[in-house]
Design an enzyme around this catalytic site. Structure first.
Site, short mmCIF file in Angstrom:
data_model
loop_
_atom_site.label_atom_id
_atom_site.label_comp_id
_atom_site.label_asym_id
_atom_site.label_seq_id
_atom_site.Cartn_x
_atom_site.Cartn_y
_atom_site.Cartn_z
N ALA A 65 -11.60 -5.41 14.08
CA ALA A 65 -11.30 -7.12 14.64
C ALA A 65 -10.43 -7.38 13.39
O ALA A 65 -9.09 -7.71 13.94
CB ALA A 65 -12.76 -7.60 13.78
N TYR A 104 -13.23 -3.83 10.02
CA TYR A 104 -11.97 -2.98 10.19
C TYR A 104 -11.24 -3.33 11.46
O TYR A 104 -10.52 -3.64 11.01
CB TYR A 104 -12.60 -1.28 10.23
CG TYR A 104 -11.01 -0.37 9.63
CD1 TYR A 104 -9.96 -0.85 8.33
CD2 TYR A 104 -10.46 -0.18 11.25
CE1 TYR A 104 -8.89 -0.22 8.97
CE2 TYR A 104 -9.16 1.16 10.51
CZ TYR A 104 -8.46 0.51 9.60
OH TYR A 104 -7.53 1.33 9.67
N ASN A 132 1.27 -2.22 5.20
CA ASN A 132 0.97 -1.39 5.57
C ASN A 132 -0.70 -1.04 4.77
O ASN A 132 -1.31 -0.16 5.74
CB ASN A 132 1.68 0.49 5.17
CG ASN A 132 0.64 1.60 5.25
OD1 ASN A 132 0.35 1.39 5.82
ND2 ASN A 132 0.61 1.73 3.07
N ARG A 141 0.16 5.57 -1.66
CA ARG A 141 -0.73 7.14 -1.46
C ARG A 141 -0.04 7.07 0.02
O ARG A 141 0.16 5.96 0.43
CB ARG A 141 -2.00 6.91 -1.75
CG ARG A 141 -2.47 6.05 -1.80
CD ARG A 141 -4.76 5.70 -2.12
NE ARG A 141 -5.02 5.09 -3.00
CZ ARG A 141 -5.17 5.42 -4.06
NH1 ARG A 141 -6.09 6.09 -3.65
NH2 ARG A 141 -4.88 4.48 -4.91
N SER A 146 -4.28 0.40 13.94
CA SER A 146 -5.06 1.90 13.92
C SER A 146 -5.32 1.38 15.42
O SER A 146 -5.59 0.71 15.98
CB SER A 146 -6.23 1.16 13.79
OG SER A 146 -7.58 2.02 13.63
N GLY A 159 0.87 -1.11 -0.34
CA GLY A 159 0.09 -0.38 -0.10
C GLY A 159 0.79 1.26 0.20
O GLY A 159 0.61 2.42 0.88
#
Length: 254
Positions: free
Chosen positions: A161, A159, A90, A15, A146, A12
């Site tokens: 989890a 997300y 990422n 960007r 996160s 990832g």
């Protein structure tokens, strides 16, 4: 003394946070493989923008939900870079799925897509990277998790989890790979000033998001990248298994 150049794969990386991570490693003098899923143009732009023109930076493609594609991508990155010393997991997706607003079919689809990309994709990339890291004499895996793994994601439980699973994956691998001289660390950002977050941050709820931190702002991608860079450094070897919060004290955990 100049630090030796390493081969670094950032999933990832085309960007946002990923691109900032790529720039941080390139600025250090490392050779970087910028992974992308479908944004070939953005990946090419990121590669072209990295420090050390002619240093051998490359772009590599894979759908992170495709196990065979992930294996080919990791092997290609290692081959093109000449070695692989660092993997940064990422890549991720965020598919809104408020449990009271979606159908059962939508619920299943979002869970499948999110876990396959965010968690299983990272696990597969790590597995495929291990032989290359061992061949390099050790190295590092750094996961980008996160804040939602700890405080919850009510509009996207999958997300939260997936990121909680990533935290556990990192700590499990930290124990398993320490004898090989491979450290595994995790960074857990809150909101970050990226294109992906712009709709929220520029919208009517943006001020409330910024007010979550006593700094009155959200993180910059470069701040996340700095934490990743440290976790990938030899100095962080004995901090393997660590999860670093980069959320401006917007969420504190014990």
């Amino acid at each position: 003394m100049t630090a030796p150049s390493r081969g670094v794969l950032v999933t990832g990386g085309s960007r946002g946070i990923g691109a900032a991570i790529c720039r941080a490693f390139a600025d250090r003098g490392d050779r970087v493989a910028v992974h992308y899923g479908s944004s070939a143009g953005l990946a090419a732009q990121t590669v072209a923008s990295l420090a050390g023109a002619g240093a051998g930076h490359v772009a590599v493609q894979a759908d992170m939900a495709d196990a065979d594609g992930v294996r080919r991508m990791v092997d290609s990155a290692a081959e093109q870079l000449g070695r692989l010393d660092v993997l940064v997991n990422n890549a991720g997706v965020f598919v809104a799925q408020p449990p009271l607003e979606v159908t059962y079919e939508e619920w299943q689809d979002s869970w499948g897509q999110t876990l396959a990309t965010n968690l299983v994709g990272a696990a597969n990339a790590s597995y495929c990277a291990i032989p290359h890291l061992r061949a390099a004499g050790g190295g590092a895996i750094v996961n980008v998790s996160s804040r939602g793994a700890f405080r919850g994601e009510p509009r996207n439980p999958a997300y939260g989890a997936s990121k909680a699973g990533m935290n556990a994956l990192g700590q499990s691998l930290a124990i398993a790979l320490a004898p090989e001289g491979i450290s595994v660390g995790t960074v857990a950002p809150g909101f970050v000033q990226t294109e992906m977050a712009r709709e929220v941050l520029d919208g009517p709820g943006g001020d409330a998001v910024r007010a979550q931190s006593p700094f009155g702002r959200v993180a910059r991608p470069e701040e996340v990248a700095a934490a990743v860079l440290w976790l990938a450094s030899p100095e962080a070897l004995f901090s393997t298994g660590t999860i670093i919060d980069v959320n401006g004290a917007s969420y504190l955990r014990s």
